[in-house]
Design a protein around this motif. Structure first.
Motif, PDB file in Angstrom:
ATOM      1  N   LEU A   1      -5.407   9.935  -9.018  1.00 25.65           N
ATOM      2  CA  LEU A   1      -4.536   9.415  -7.978  1.00 25.65           C
ATOM      3  C   LEU A   1      -5.070   8.101  -7.409  1.00 25.65           C
ATOM      4  N   ALA A   2      -6.365   8.073  -7.080  1.00 22.83           N
ATOM      5  CA  ALA A   2      -6.955   6.851  -6.515  1.00 22.83           C
ATOM      6  C   ALA A   2      -6.909   5.707  -7.516  1.00 22.83           C
TER       7      ALA A   2
ATOM      8  N   ASP B   1       7.691   9.604   2.641  1.00 16.93           N
ATOM      9  CA  ASP B   1       6.420   9.168   2.064  1.00 16.93           C
ATOM     10  C   ASP B   1       6.406   7.672   1.764  1.00 16.93           C
TER      11      ASP B   1
ATOM     12  N   ARG C   1      -3.391   4.447  -7.616  1.00 12.65           N
ATOM     13  CA  ARG C   1      -3.070   3.750  -6.379  1.00 12.65           C
ATOM     14  C   ARG C   1      -3.627   2.323  -6.400  1.00 12.65           C
ATOM     15  N   ASP C   2      -4.859   2.170  -6.830  1.00 11.58           N
ATOM     16  CA  ASP C   2      -5.469   0.838  -6.917  1.00 11.58           C
ATOM     17  C   ASP C   2      -4.744  -0.030  -7.951  1.00 11.58           C
TER      18      ASP C   2
ATOM     19  N   ALA D   1       1.864   5.977  -7.273  1.00 13.36           N
ATOM     20  CA  ALA D   1       0.725   6.730  -7.805  1.00 13.36           C
ATOM     21  C   ALA D   1       1.001   8.226  -7.789  1.00 13.36           C
ATOM     22  N   ARG D   2       1.674   8.697  -6.752  1.00 11.65           N
ATOM     23  CA  ARG D   2       1.955  10.136  -6.649  1.00 11.65           C
ATOM     24  C   ARG D   2       3.012  10.572  -7.666  1.00 11.65           C
TER      25      ARG D   2
ATOM     26  N   ASP E   1       1.076   3.810  -3.194  1.00 11.14           N
ATOM     27  CA  ASP E   1       0.739   5.233  -3.060  1.00 11.14           C
ATOM     28  C   ASP E   1       1.878   6.109  -3.558  1.00 11.14           C
ATOM     29  N   LYS E   2       3.120   5.710  -3.229  1.00 11.47           N
ATOM     30  CA  LYS E   2       4.286   6.464  -3.684  1.00 11.47           C
ATOM     31  C   LYS E   2       4.374   6.454  -5.209  1.00 11.47           C
TER      32      LYS E   2
ATOM     33  N   SER F   1       0.832  -1.218   0.000  1.00 13.81           N
ATOM     34  CA  SER F   1       0.000   0.000   0.000  1.00 13.81           C
ATOM     35  C   SER F   1       0.859   1.258   0.000  1.00 13.81           C
ATOM     36  N   VAL F   2       1.913   1.254   0.833  1.00 11.13           N
ATOM     37  CA  VAL F   2       2.791   2.426   0.914  1.00 11.13           C
ATOM     38  C   VAL F   2       3.487   2.680  -0.414  1.00 11.13           C
TER      39      VAL F   2
ATOM     40  N   ALA G   1      -1.324  -1.006  -6.576  1.00  7.29           N
ATOM     41  CA  ALA G   1      -1.460  -1.963  -5.470  1.00  7.29           C
ATOM     42  C   ALA G   1      -1.667  -3.372  -6.007  1.00  7.29           C
TER      43      ALA G   1
END
Length: 389
Positions: free
Chosen positions: A48-49, A327, A52-53, A37-38, A34-35, A30-31, A56
């Protein structure tokens, strides 16, 4: 806590065990997702979401695929291997998502140029400094720093000779990577220890593990020796018997090039010993890196146990399980692993980084006072609250 018995069951396709492994690595996935995705959507927004998905899921698949490749005998080694695999896989996914268009922008090149003086003209050192010394907002990510270095150095022709002193000494890069058969009496170009280590790393990453137990043992023994910068004709022969060339064209090229480098290493070495006449600029950089690693470890050993452990596991120093920092930190994972609360981890990390900086700068100042002054300024700006102690 994940057990080795569960790992073994997961490798034997026990669905419940696989699910437990996925769950145990979920926080790190997850971490890092997210990194990643950003990197694609730095300003947030609706995408972004979605990124992230998507990342993941890529990370979970990487965990599942890496299960079959894991050959060590303890859980900590598994987590270290898995975390490295996830991070590398997601970086590749980001590059793929960008369609290979990532390059060096003008600002990145300017920052890199300013670091060249502090690095005494060493572009590889400047690449590292560009990620830490500039103030926030100017600091480069690892990807931008790497792209800036490549842009600064320029493209290297495959026909360029590998020795600056003699055009005929070591041949060209094309000669080194050649996979064509040659007569036994023809001597191939020499390669340095650094190239042998890089070739071994390529084979570790891209070569499937042999199924036969004896072949697998010979394969791992030969790779372990090559990872130290040495190899022998017998070990290269063992690798040739064990290596299964991948079907993917790009991966296939990596593996074939790596094997060509190893063949070149033993073709001019007596019993695989790479003497000083085989050393290259890559070896010099690696020797410099080993010196820095020793300096870092000495500074860490002089610190308190709590701060030292948090720093080691924040940056993966000396083989420690890497939970990341900033992050990219798996705060839940590192706190559980070290038996601390999350506030304690944050406090030990903040104090530890300042304590380490003072020690490291003092050591560097002994022979590089100019660089020490630059590092001291960077530490004062980056390790305090807006410059306040």
């Amino acid at each position: 806590m994940l057990s080795f018995a569960t790992l073994t069951a997961a490798q034997n396709n026990d669905l419940a065990a696989v699910a437990e492994v996925i769950e145990a690595t979920e926080s790190r996935v997850s971490v890092l997702a997210d990194k990643a995705a950003r990197r694609m959507a730095p300003h947030g927004g609706a995408r972004l979401a979605d990124y992230r998905d998507e990342f993941a899921q890529v990370g979970r698949v990487a965990v599942w695929e890496a299960l079959s490749r894991f050959t060590d005998d303890n859980v900590e080694a598994f987590f270290r291997y898995i975390y490295t695999t996830i991070e590398a896989t997601l970086k590749d996914a980001v590059r793929s998502e960008r369609n290979g268009a990532a390059g060096a922008d003008e600002n990145a090149v300017k920052v890199f140029a300013s670091m060249m003086e502090a690095a005494d003209g060493n572009p590889f050192e400047a690449e590292k400094l560009a990620q830490t010394i500039p103030p926030k907002g100017k600091r480069l990510s690892a990807e931008r720093a790497n792209a800036a270095r490549l842009a600064w150095q320029g493209a290297v022709s495959i026909d360029k000779v590998t020795s600056a002193e003699s055009a005929d000494a070591n041949g060209s890069l094309a000669d080194i990577l050649s996979v064509t058969d040659e007569e036994p009496n023809i001597v191939r170009p020499k390669v340095g220890m650094g190239q042998v280590i890089i070739a071994a790393d390529v084979l570790k990453r891209y070569t499937p593990m042999p199924a036969d137990a004896d072949t697998r043992e010979a394969f791992l023994d030969a790779l372990e020796l090559a990872s130290t910068g040495c190899t022998t004709p017998a070990d290269v022969e063992a690798l040739e018997d064990a290596v299964k060339v991948p079907s993917d064209p790009q991966t296939r090229r990596y593996v074939m090039d790596a094997m060509a480098v190893l063949r070149s290493a033993v073709s001019t070495a007596t019993e695989g010993a790479l003497t000083e006449d085989l050393m290259t600029a890559t070896d010099d950089r690696m020797a410099d890196a080993r010196e820095k690693h020793a300096r870092v470890n000495d500074c860490l050993e002089s610190m308190g146990a709590a701060q030292r452990d948090v720093l080691k596991h924040s940056f993966g120093i000396n083989g420690a399980l890497d939970f990341g920092w900033g992050d990219g930190c798996d705060m839940e994972g590192i706190a559980a692993f070290l038996g601390m609360t999350e506030p304690n981890v944050k406090a030990h990390r903040a104090k530890g980084r300042k304590a380490f900086a003072k020690r490291y700068i003092a050591v560097v100042a002994l022979d590089k006072p100019a660089l020490a002054a630059v590092l001291e300024g960077a530490a004062a700006a980056n390790l305090t609250n807006k410059g306040r102690k």
